[in-house]
Scaffold this motif. Sequence first.
Motif, PDB file in Angstrom:
ATOM      1  N   HIS A  23       0.823  -1.220   0.000  1.00  0.00           N
ATOM      2  CA  HIS A  23       0.000   0.000   0.000  1.00  0.00           C
ATOM      3  C   HIS A  23       0.853   1.265   0.000  1.00  0.00           C
ATOM      4  N   ILE A  24       1.885   1.289   0.856  1.00  0.00           N
ATOM      5  CA  ILE A  24       2.797   2.439   0.849  1.00  0.00           C
ATOM      6  C   ILE A  24       4.191   1.914   0.556  1.00  0.00           C
TER       7      ILE A  24
ATOM      8  N   MET B 208      -0.286   3.131  11.870  1.00  0.00           N
ATOM      9  CA  MET B 208      -0.184   2.079  10.851  1.00  0.00           C
ATOM     10  C   MET B 208       0.690   0.950  11.382  1.00  0.00           C
TER      11      MET B 208
ATOM     12  N   ASP C 101     -13.047   8.664   4.745  1.00  0.00           N
ATOM     13  CA  ASP C 101     -12.496   8.761   3.384  1.00  0.00           C
ATOM     14  C   ASP C 101     -13.036   9.984   2.651  1.00  0.00           C
TER      15      ASP C 101
ATOM     16  N   ASN D 237      -4.760   9.982   9.392  1.00  0.00           N
ATOM     17  CA  ASN D 237      -4.117   9.717   8.106  1.00  0.00           C
ATOM     18  C   ASN D 237      -3.621  11.035   7.530  1.00  0.00           C
TER      19      ASN D 237
ATOM     20  N   TYR E 129       1.542  10.070  -0.525  1.00  0.00           N
ATOM     21  CA  TYR E 129       1.007   9.046  -1.454  1.00  0.00           C
ATOM     22  C   TYR E 129       1.340   9.242  -2.930  1.00  0.00           C
TER      23      TYR E 129
ATOM     24  N   TYR F 223      -5.640   5.882  -2.348  1.00  0.00           N
ATOM     25  CA  TYR F 223      -4.762   5.850  -1.164  1.00  0.00           C
ATOM     26  C   TYR F 223      -5.589   5.729   0.109  1.00  0.00           C
TER      27      TYR F 223
ATOM     28  N   TRP G 288      -5.719   2.406   2.549  1.00  0.00           N
ATOM     29  CA  TRP G 288      -5.040   2.647   3.831  1.00  0.00           C
ATOM     30  C   TRP G 288      -5.606   1.779   4.949  1.00  0.00           C
TER      31      TRP G 288
ATOM     32  N   VAL H  68      -4.088  -0.009   8.698  1.00  0.00           N
ATOM     33  CA  VAL H  68      -4.439   0.770   9.893  1.00  0.00           C
ATOM     34  C   VAL H  68      -4.208  -0.059  11.162  1.00  0.00           C
TER      35      VAL H  68
END
Length: 224
Positions: A18-19, A89, A120, A166, A173, A184, A188, A192
């Motif tokens: 994801h990252i 995270m 979101d 976040n 991102y 993103y 995320w 989490v």
Amino acid sequence: MKHLLSPLPYGYAALEPHIDAHTMTLHHDQHHASYVTNLNAALEPFPELHERTASWLLLNLNKVPEKIRTAVRNNAGGHVNHGLFWRAMSPTGGGTPAGPLADAIKLAFGSLEQFKAQFDEAGGKVFGSGWVWLARAQKDGGGLQVMTTPGHDNPMMQGHFPILVNDVWEHAYYLKHENRRADYLKGWWSVVNWQEAARRFDRSDHSAEQEWETDGGLVLEATK
Ligand SMILES: [Fe+2]
């Protein structure tokens, strides 16, 4: 006392896919590091502030000399917020919250899914650089709410205790997700750290007020 950059609590590649590791490396070693450097530089001529935590500085900007107030707001905020963000995270993150936090989310938002959708949506609407939070009011019953803050501001500055955060600055991102902030935000949830959010929720009530005003619940090793 100098403010110090703590290492990430996991490896640079630990949140992949994801990252990506490159984003994490730049974000921690360059962006976060620069906030710490700039905070120390701003405070250097003011020894009376050298023993203050970054959270205290944010909560007491009116006691910070006007000459450095904006620099302290931006850089103490950057330091505090990133410290919270790294711990929000985990490589073993994702899943669902449990215990009192799960109950409080259901009470405030109806369901976990409705909370995520609201988080979101709010994160997607932040114009420019800022943050999206799950925070708990310290008054009026202490309910949970989704908040956003511009720049490096923190909900503590408005009387709310941060539970989950976040980073929606593009530096968080853009290398991987480019302009697709919604992707993103949606992805995320797979990293989490609900355990950390639950820990923060457990210490967010009024009995923790003193602690909240001094360190915001941030692990103090970050500000030795
Ligand atoms: Fe950031």
